[in-house]
Design a protein around this motif. Structure first.
Motif, PDB file in Angstrom:
ATOM      1  N   TYR A 223       0.857  -1.192   0.000  1.00 47.15           N
ATOM      2  CA  TYR A 223       0.000   0.000   0.000  1.00 47.15           C
ATOM      3  C   TYR A 223       0.889   1.236   0.000  1.00 47.15           C
ATOM      4  N   THR A 224       0.703   2.095  -1.009  1.00 47.78           N
ATOM      5  CA  THR A 224       1.487   3.332  -1.079  1.00 47.78           C
ATOM      6  C   THR A 224       0.560   4.537  -1.029  1.00 47.78           C
ATOM      7  N   VAL A 225       1.110   5.627  -0.532  1.00 43.32           N
ATOM      8  CA  VAL A 225       0.347   6.868  -0.409  1.00 43.32           C
ATOM      9  C   VAL A 225       1.213   8.032  -0.881  1.00 43.32           C
ATOM     10  N   ARG A 226       0.585   8.915  -1.645  1.00 42.32           N
ATOM     11  CA  ARG A 226       1.161  10.224  -1.953  1.00 42.32           C
ATOM     12  C   ARG A 226       0.157  11.291  -1.533  1.00 42.32           C
ATOM     13  N   VAL A 227       0.665  12.486  -1.244  1.00 41.37           N
ATOM     14  CA  VAL A 227      -0.189  13.592  -0.823  1.00 41.37           C
ATOM     15  C   VAL A 227       0.012  14.758  -1.777  1.00 41.37           C
ATOM     16  N   ILE A 228      -1.097  15.310  -2.243  1.00 35.56           N
ATOM     17  CA  ILE A 228      -1.064  16.497  -3.104  1.00 35.56           C
ATOM     18  C   ILE A 228      -1.814  17.599  -2.373  1.00 35.56           C
ATOM     19  N   ASP A 229      -1.140  18.694  -2.069  1.00 34.89           N
ATOM     20  CA  ASP A 229      -1.719  19.788  -1.272  1.00 34.89           C
ATOM     21  C   ASP A 229      -2.000  20.989  -2.166  1.00 34.89           C
ATOM     22  N   GLY A 230      -2.983  21.794  -1.740  1.00 30.85           N
ATOM     23  CA  GLY A 230      -3.316  23.003  -2.474  1.00 30.85           C
ATOM     24  C   GLY A 230      -4.067  22.744  -3.762  1.00 30.85           C
ATOM     25  N   VAL A 231      -4.801  21.665  -3.802  1.00 27.61           N
ATOM     26  CA  VAL A 231      -5.539  21.298  -5.019  1.00 27.61           C
ATOM     27  C   VAL A 231      -6.814  22.127  -5.127  1.00 27.61           C
ATOM     28  N   ARG A 232      -7.154  22.514  -6.349  1.00 28.53           N
ATOM     29  CA  ARG A 232      -8.441  23.167  -6.618  1.00 28.53           C
ATOM     30  C   ARG A 232      -9.267  22.227  -7.502  1.00 28.53           C
ATOM     31  N   VAL A 233     -10.349  21.702  -6.920  1.00 26.84           N
ATOM     32  CA  VAL A 233     -11.199  20.754  -7.648  1.00 26.84           C
ATOM     33  C   VAL A 233     -12.073  21.522  -8.625  1.00 26.84           C
ATOM     34  N   ALA A 234     -12.027  21.107  -9.887  1.00 27.70           N
ATOM     35  CA  ALA A 234     -12.780  21.780 -10.949  1.00 27.70           C
ATOM     36  C   ALA A 234     -13.004  20.778 -12.078  1.00 27.70           C
ATOM     37  N   PRO A 235     -13.770  21.163 -13.094  1.00 26.06           N
ATOM     38  CA  PRO A 235     -13.916  20.259 -14.241  1.00 26.06           C
ATOM     39  C   PRO A 235     -12.582  20.035 -14.938  1.00 26.06           C
ATOM     40  N   SER A 236     -12.414  18.851 -15.512  1.00 25.72           N
ATOM     41  CA  SER A 236     -11.190  18.518 -16.240  1.00 25.72           C
ATOM     42  C   SER A 236     -11.149  19.261 -17.567  1.00 25.72           C
ATOM     43  N   PRO A 237      -9.958  19.456 -18.103  1.00 23.93           N
ATOM     44  CA  PRO A 237      -9.863  20.050 -19.439  1.00 23.93           C
ATOM     45  C   PRO A 237     -10.509  19.154 -20.478  1.00 23.93           C
ATOM     46  N   ALA A 238     -10.809  19.722 -21.617  1.00 16.70           N
ATOM     47  CA  ALA A 238     -11.567  19.008 -22.646  1.00 16.70           C
ATOM     48  C   ALA A 238     -10.848  17.753 -23.118  1.00 16.70           C
ATOM     49  N   TRP A 239      -9.512  17.795 -23.201  1.00 15.52           N
ATOM     50  CA  TRP A 239      -8.794  16.632 -23.729  1.00 15.52           C
ATOM     51  C   TRP A 239      -8.919  15.440 -22.796  1.00 15.52           C
ATOM     52  N   VAL A 240      -8.954  15.698 -21.480  1.00 11.36           N
ATOM     53  CA  VAL A 240      -9.155  14.592 -20.538  1.00 11.36           C
ATOM     54  C   VAL A 240     -10.580  14.066 -20.643  1.00 11.36           C
ATOM     55  N   GLN A 241     -11.538  14.976 -20.675  1.00 12.50           N
ATOM     56  CA  GLN A 241     -12.934  14.552 -20.761  1.00 12.50           C
ATOM     57  C   GLN A 241     -13.207  13.755 -22.032  1.00 12.50           C
ATOM     58  N   SER A 242     -12.624  14.194 -23.152  1.00  9.56           N
ATOM     59  CA  SER A 242     -12.877  13.479 -24.407  1.00  9.56           C
ATOM     60  C   SER A 242     -12.256  12.084 -24.371  1.00  9.56           C
ATOM     61  N   ARG A 243     -11.094  11.952 -23.750  1.00  6.76           N
ATOM     62  CA  ARG A 243     -10.464  10.638 -23.629  1.00  6.76           C
ATOM     63  C   ARG A 243     -11.341   9.705 -22.794  1.00  6.76           C
ATOM     64  N   LEU A 244     -11.856  10.230 -21.684  1.00  3.50           N
ATOM     65  CA  LEU A 244     -12.682   9.394 -20.813  1.00  3.50           C
ATOM     66  C   LEU A 244     -13.984   9.003 -21.508  1.00  3.50           C
ATOM     67  N   ARG A 245     -14.600   9.935 -22.206  1.00  6.64           N
ATOM     68  CA  ARG A 245     -15.834   9.590 -22.923  1.00  6.64           C
ATOM     69  C   ARG A 245     -15.562   8.537 -23.985  1.00  6.64           C
ATOM     70  N   ALA A 246     -14.433   8.662 -24.664  1.00 13.00           N
ATOM     71  CA  ALA A 246     -14.087   7.667 -25.682  1.00 13.00           C
ATOM     72  C   ALA A 246     -13.925   6.279 -25.073  1.00 13.00           C
ATOM     73  N   ALA A 247     -13.462   6.237 -23.821  1.00 14.86           N
ATOM     74  CA  ALA A 247     -13.289   4.957 -23.140  1.00 14.86           C
ATOM     75  C   ALA A 247     -14.570   4.472 -22.484  1.00 14.86           C
ATOM     76  N   GLY A 248     -15.633   5.286 -22.569  1.00  9.93           N
ATOM     77  CA  GLY A 248     -16.911   4.889 -21.981  1.00  9.93           C
ATOM     78  C   GLY A 248     -17.085   5.332 -20.550  1.00  9.93           C
ATOM     79  N   LEU A 249     -16.267   6.299 -20.078  1.00  7.58           N
ATOM     80  CA  LEU A 249     -16.350   6.779 -18.702  1.00  7.58           C
ATOM     81  C   LEU A 249     -16.957   8.172 -18.659  1.00  7.58           C
ATOM     82  N   ARG A 250     -17.572   8.507 -17.539  1.00  8.81           N
ATOM     83  CA  ARG A 250     -18.210   9.808 -17.378  1.00  8.81           C
ATOM     84  C   ARG A 250     -17.281  10.748 -16.612  1.00  8.81           C
ATOM     85  N   PRO A 251     -16.943  11.909 -17.178  1.00  5.80           N
ATOM     86  CA  PRO A 251     -16.110  12.865 -16.450  1.00  5.80           C
ATOM     87  C   PRO A 251     -16.828  13.363 -15.197  1.00  5.80           C
TER      88      PRO A 251
END
Length: 801
Positions: A223-251
């Motif tokens: 079991y490994t863990v990494r920590v990312i601090d100062g993140v701002r949660v928002a919609p993904s850029p279009a290129w990520v969303q299009s890749r996920l939709r192509a794979a059948g996943l919902r952004p």
């Protein structure tokens, strides 16, 4: 699994068309079910538009607030478009279908008036573009750098094809874009370029921000863990969303989308926790407690048991290991610190958890086939880098790596002589080495032989012949020459049991019954109605109605009857040759598996016709079918009331014996058993024991000549006395006294007499092989038989009263 071909080509230079690449994969043992264009059918002419201004407010319409937008679509083209999407605002770039474009389900777009204003085109949501079901969220927004007026399909990567790949359970390494790219690189000789990981770490150490404790190393070896601090949660850029939709996943959001993106890219499941919800910033990997309640991300409260693994903090469970995260620790818009999990979970435990809870996820699908225990480090680093890139956070320095028992290296030696022996030919050692290296298998030369360090992502390679298979599937199965076998081939001989079962089938099929083959699994609740008291329970049942092995021979056929009768079949006549399973301590397996020939009848005896009245089957139909089978083995059965097999009505149940051996039982199935299976009409059944009761069928049929001399028939009727006597007892007495000249015996009439007694009439057929019988001979036998029956059984010969 959907694999966008354009994504594959980012990792390997291919000149193959998508169908040609699919052919190469299929010939190498990777099944490709289909190759389809990614763009939805009917999507043409859509472009990238920019909303320059909101010109007018048009008021409410059907729950939507309408506005008139000025949309720029490139080359100085501007359109007035009415839109009611909630995310409509000036300055955004969105999907736009100008007049003349076509959309799936909407056809050609034309200008039309809405609220008295002409609308020149449509600003589109995912649903209008045919990319998904999302509509309420509003327009499909694009990046600020999206070229205005550019082709929307090309910008979203829709000018691509999707390979629908079906992976066998032994090849989890192909459950990713990189895995398929690796296969194609090996098949074509092209160079593989794994995705780069540009991880920039901060100064704060991960171990100062989080802690990990594994209490169940047998369920979670690493079991490994990494920590990312100062993140701002928002919609993904279009290129990520299009890749996920192509794979059948919902952004969903940039953080969650990245974990899914890397899952598809590298094949390793990951999970992101909101660090603020993890008590004491401590991860505890432990067994669930029996009866522990846990609410998963889908909002369902689930009851766990101690065979399941959970991710917890010191206070509560926060994730279902390898299957799904928890509602109490999910990443939301308020999340600023992410605790990223990249782990390895036991395949058997993950499969059991997934099936017990009825919870199938992409993560469970991969973990239950075996993830890459070493590759999870790269997957965690890649995910952390992308989250920081898209969410603006900082990755803490280093990672926490709880790895109690490290994987032992696996080395397999490959002799080229073994390749030659198995395949009949062998490539040059240099070629074999190139093939294995192309598949990601490190190779060292040992003279003419090779030694391979098996990487952790290839769990299917353990012995020398596994490497032989890898060589030939890449080199090409077509290279194996066609040869004929040498030496004498002995003809196959039927076993005694095979001949026995075939004779049973021939008899029952010839009598008009249909053979069934049912599962050996059993529903304990239904089986108990048949009297099955102690079935052998399965450790890992497919479902609750298949949780045990069949204990009663009629279980399968009653299910068949229920199915057919529920579909309005007027009459069902079926049989099955099956096994039952029962505990038998002391044997090789502590179980016994006796064979049975069972038949069941319900409904009408035959199809109704204008000349044939409708008749229902009864217990004598089941008895006759069973006797027909027994007679086929040269035995003459006797009937005795009652029996040891449960599930029959007590007053309609009998045993068939051949001498002192119980051959089978028949009767009417009990009302309780019929109710358990949902059968409303009477059912009559018989069960014959094949092991030790019926003899083996002869290897060759025995021929009997047709009789040359005529037969003589005599009838005799008896009045029954006060003493109960069965027809079988009378028949046995007749046969014993009549001798070898009696060739046929049948009951042809039963009726009540005026004095309250019952009359039963038999027809006797006499015949000799070497002469015509005289009346005197037959009459003497007839008189002797009648006298013997009356004296032995206390009956009265009618006509002699």
């Amino acid at each position: 699994m959907r694999i966008p071909y354009g994504w594959v080509r980012e990792f390997v230079d291919l000149k193959l068309s998508p169908p040609d690449a699919a052919d190469r994969l299929v010939n190498a043992g990777i099944e490709v079910a289909s190759v389809t264009p990614l763009a939805p059918v009917g999507l043409r002419g859509a472009v990238i538009g920019e909303i320059e201004a909101i010109e007018r407010d048009l008021g409410e319409s059907r729950g939507h607030h309408l506005v008139l937008c000025r949309v720029r679509a490139g080359k100085g083209e501007r359109f007035s478009v009415v839109c009611g999407a909630p995310n409509t605002r000036a300055g955004v770039r969105a999907a736009f279908a100008p007049p003349g474009a076509t959309l799936p389900g909407l056809g050609v777009i034309a200008a039309k008036k809405i609220h008295g204003v002409e609308s020149q085109g449509i600003l589109c949501s995912e649903r209008e573009l045919g990319l998904g079901d999302e509509h309420e969220a509003g327009l499909l927004l694009l990046d600020r750098d999206a070229p205005v007026g550019g082709d929307l399909a090309k910008h979203l990567g829709l000018d691509d094809h999707v390979l629908e790949i079906e992976i066998t359970p032994n090849r989890p390494d192909c459950l990713s874009v990189l895995g398929i790219a690796r296969e194609l690189a090996a098949l074509t000789g092209a160079r593989l370029r794994p995705p780069p990981t540009r991880l920039r770490e901060g100064t704060i150490r991960t171990r100062d921000l989080a802690r990990v404790r594994i209490e169940a190393p047998e369920l979670c070896p690493r079991y490994t863990v990494r920590v990312i601090d100062g993140v701002r949660v928002a919609p993904s850029p279009a290129w990520v969303q299009s890749r996920l939709r192509a794979a059948g996943l919902r952004p969903i959001s940039n953080v969650v989308d990245v974990t899914n993106y890397v899952l598809w890219e590298l094949g390793h499941p990951l999970h992101a926790f909101d660090a603020a919800t993890v008590a004491d910033a401590t991860i505890v990997v432990r067994r669930a407690r029996d009866g522990e309640r846990f609410t998963t991300l889908d909002g369902q409260a689930r009851t766990l048991d101690s065979g399941m693994c959970v991710i917890a903090d010191p206070q509560r469970a926060i994730g279902l290991a390898g299957v799904m995260g928890g509602r109490n620790s999910e990443v939301t818009e308020s999340t600023t610190r992410v605790l990223l999990e990249s782990a390895y979970f036991d395949p058997v435990a993950t499969r059991r958890t997934s099936r017990t809870l009825g919870l199938k996820t992409d993560a469970a699908y991969r973990f239950e086939r075996g993830a890459d225990i070493e590759g999870l480090v790269d997957a965690g680093a890649r995910t952390a880098a992308l989250i920081a890139e898209l969410g603006g956070g900082t990755v803490a320095r280093g990672m926490i790596d709880a790895y109690p028992r490290r994987r032992r290296p696996v080395r397999v030696r490959l002799r080229m002589s073994r390749v030659q022996r198995v395949l009949g030919l062998a490539p040059p050692p240099a070629m074999a080495r190139r093939i294995l290296t192309g598949l990601g298998l490190p190779v060292r030369a040992r003279g003419r032989d090779l030694e391979v360090d098996v990487p952790s992502f290839r769990r299917d390679i353990a012995i020398e012949d596994d490497l032989v298979e890898e060589i030939i599937r890449v080199w090409g199965y077509h290279r194996i020459p066609t040869t004929f076998s040498r030496g004498d081939v002995a003809p196959a001989r039927d076993s005694d049991t095979g001949r026995q079962e075939r004779l049973v089938r021939e008899i029952l099929v010839g009598a008009g019954l249909a053979e069934c083959v049912t599962w050996a699994f059993s529903d304990p609740a239904k089986a108990s109605a048949l009297g099955a008291a102690s079935p052998l329970k399965l450790l890992n049942p497919l479902s609750q109605d298949a949780a045990a092995l069949r204990e009663h021979p009629l279980e399968g056929l009653l299910g068949v009857l229920a199915t057919n009768l529920s579909r309005q079949q007027p009459g069902v006549r079926v049989f099955e040759i099956c096994r039952t399973y029962e505990a038998a301590p002391g044997g090789d397996t502590d179980t016994a598996e006796p064979r049975w020939a069972v038949l069941a009848l319900a409904g009408t005896r035959a199809e109704a016709g204008w000349h044939t009245p409708v008749a229902k089957v009864d217990v004598f139909d089941a008895k006759g079918m069973a006797e027909l089978v027994i007679a086929g083995f040269g035995l003459t059965p006797a009937t005795r009331p009652g029996g040891s097999l449960t599930g029959f009505e007590p007053d309609s149940h009998a045993t068939l014996r051949a001498g002192d051996t119980v051959v089978g039982e028949f009767g009417e199935v009990s009302a309780a058993a019929r109710a358990a299976y949902g059968v409303e009409v009477p059912v009559f059944a018989a069960a014959l024991r094949l092991d030790g009761a019926l003899p083996a069928a002869p290897r060759t049929p025995r021929h009997e000549s047709l009789p040359r001399f005529p037969a003589v028939q005599r009838d005799m009727a008896f009045a029954l006395g006060e003493r109960p006597v069965t027809a079988d007892a009378i028949a046995d007495t007749i046969r014993g006294e009549a001798g070898p000249l009696l060739r046929g015996l049948a009951v042809f009439d039963v009726f009540p007499l005026p004095d309250g007694r019952r009359s039963i009439a038999f027809r006797l057929t006499f015949q000799a092989d070497d002469r015509t019988l005289t009346d005197d001979e037959v009459n003497a036998i007839h008189a002797r038989v009648a006298r013997r029956v009356c004296d032995a059984l206390g009956l009265t010969l009618r006509g002699a009263e």
